[in-house]
Design a protein around this motif. Sequence first.
Motif, PDB file in Angstrom:
ATOM      1  N   ALA A  56       0.833  -1.200   0.000  1.00  0.00           N
ATOM      2  CA  ALA A  56       0.000   0.000   0.000  1.00  0.00           C
ATOM      3  C   ALA A  56       0.870   1.254   0.000  1.00  0.00           C
ATOM      4  O   ALA A  56       0.558   2.245  -0.667  1.00  0.00           O
ATOM      5  CB  ALA A  56      -0.927  -0.001   1.203  1.00  0.00           C
ATOM      6  N   GLY A  57       1.974   1.196   0.757  1.00  0.00           N
ATOM      7  CA  GLY A  57       2.885   2.334   0.784  1.00  0.00           C
ATOM      8  C   GLY A  57       3.514   2.583  -0.572  1.00  0.00           C
ATOM      9  O   GLY A  57       3.633   3.736  -1.018  1.00  0.00           O
ATOM     10  N   ARG A  61       2.966   5.994  -2.974  1.00  0.00           N
ATOM     11  CA  ARG A  61       4.029   6.810  -3.566  1.00  0.00           C
ATOM     12  C   ARG A  61       3.969   6.785  -5.086  1.00  0.00           C
ATOM     13  O   ARG A  61       4.152   7.809  -5.748  1.00  0.00           O
ATOM     14  CB  ARG A  61       5.401   6.308  -3.090  1.00  0.00           C
ATOM     15  N   ARG A  62       3.700   5.614  -5.644  1.00  0.00           N
ATOM     16  CA  ARG A  62       3.739   5.448  -7.099  1.00  0.00           C
ATOM     17  C   ARG A  62       2.586   6.153  -7.798  1.00  0.00           C
ATOM     18  O   ARG A  62       2.761   6.728  -8.890  1.00  0.00           O
ATOM     19  CB  ARG A  62       3.709   3.944  -7.433  1.00  0.00           C
ATOM     20  N   PHE A  63       1.388   6.124  -7.185  1.00  0.00           N
ATOM     21  CA  PHE A  63       0.212   6.616  -7.891  1.00  0.00           C
ATOM     22  C   PHE A  63      -0.377   7.902  -7.333  1.00  0.00           C
ATOM     23  O   PHE A  63      -1.426   8.353  -7.791  1.00  0.00           O
ATOM     24  CB  PHE A  63      -0.870   5.534  -7.887  1.00  0.00           C
ATOM     25  N   ASP A 104      -6.827   7.704 -15.569  1.00  0.00           N
ATOM     26  CA  ASP A 104      -6.227   6.370 -15.505  1.00  0.00           C
ATOM     27  C   ASP A 104      -6.690   5.634 -14.244  1.00  0.00           C
ATOM     28  O   ASP A 104      -7.036   4.445 -14.290  1.00  0.00           O
ATOM     29  CB  ASP A 104      -4.699   6.469 -15.511  1.00  0.00           C
ATOM     30  N   ILE A 105      -6.684   6.343 -13.132  1.00  0.00           N
ATOM     31  CA  ILE A 105      -7.103   5.738 -11.874  1.00  0.00           C
ATOM     32  C   ILE A 105      -8.573   5.349 -11.933  1.00  0.00           C
ATOM     33  O   ILE A 105      -8.970   4.267 -11.489  1.00  0.00           O
ATOM     34  CB  ILE A 105      -6.858   6.705 -10.701  1.00  0.00           C
ATOM     35  N   ASP A 160      -5.190  -2.626  -0.508  1.00  0.00           N
ATOM     36  CA  ASP A 160      -3.962  -1.844  -0.533  1.00  0.00           C
ATOM     37  C   ASP A 160      -4.153  -0.526  -1.266  1.00  0.00           C
ATOM     38  O   ASP A 160      -3.454   0.454  -1.009  1.00  0.00           O
ATOM     39  CB  ASP A 160      -2.826  -2.639  -1.187  1.00  0.00           C
ATOM     40  N   LEU A 161      -5.100  -0.475  -2.178  1.00  0.00           N
ATOM     41  CA  LEU A 161      -5.400   0.756  -2.904  1.00  0.00           C
ATOM     42  C   LEU A 161      -6.420   1.625  -2.175  1.00  0.00           C
ATOM     43  O   LEU A 161      -6.534   2.816  -2.445  1.00  0.00           O
ATOM     44  CB  LEU A 161      -5.962   0.429  -4.297  1.00  0.00           C
TER      45      LEU A 161
END
Length: 224
Positions: free
Chosen positions: A81-82, A86-88, A95-96, A168-169
């Motif tokens: 999740a972390g 950071r990535r998204f 996109d999301i 996690d999202l």
Amino acid sequence: MALTSPRRSALSDQVITELRSQITSGEWPVGSRIPTEPELVEQLGVARNTVREAVRALAHNGLLDIRQGSGTYVIATSELAGVMHRRFADADRRDIAEVRSTLESSAARMAAERRTERDLRQLETLLARREEAWAAGYLERFVAADSTLHMAVVSASHNDVLTALYADLNHLLRDWLRDDVGQELRPENHMDHARLVAAIRAGDAETAGTEAASYTLHCLGERV
């Protein structure tokens, strides 16, 4: 070449495990500030340097955010999740929305085919809680209730991998939902989720999938 003392390393690992447990169990929920360094030293009975090393390790892994002058806050419940946070965090909203639409639509279809009576009772309870929060105008309560309802729909798919991935999202998605809703709950922004829950109860996979897919794209002003 000299290595770090095994005893100190093992102790640090134990502290990391204990702090991680507080996070994953929900004792320290996402968004909360963890105890201060002196408090952790007293609670755990270890040296300040050991606590500091453990906190920094969890911050590096994306579970904690160290904010100078404010404290250390929980930002994720797992390393994955972390990483996702950071990535998204700065990803394109379209996109999301498309990824959410795909995941939630598939989950809703499976939920309509696999849901249990316990799942249905939970969905009805969470739907009612969501609508009550909206009617009362409680923004944060609504955001929490809405994201919890979506998580319950995914859980009702009884696909453990999909459920873990979505979980996690989920905290990141909650932040985006808060942005979508804005500073206040307006009638024109309300999206009825009763049809989704009814479709899952009826075992109507096609309607459940279509309803779930439409919500995230609606936030972009689109309809599927």
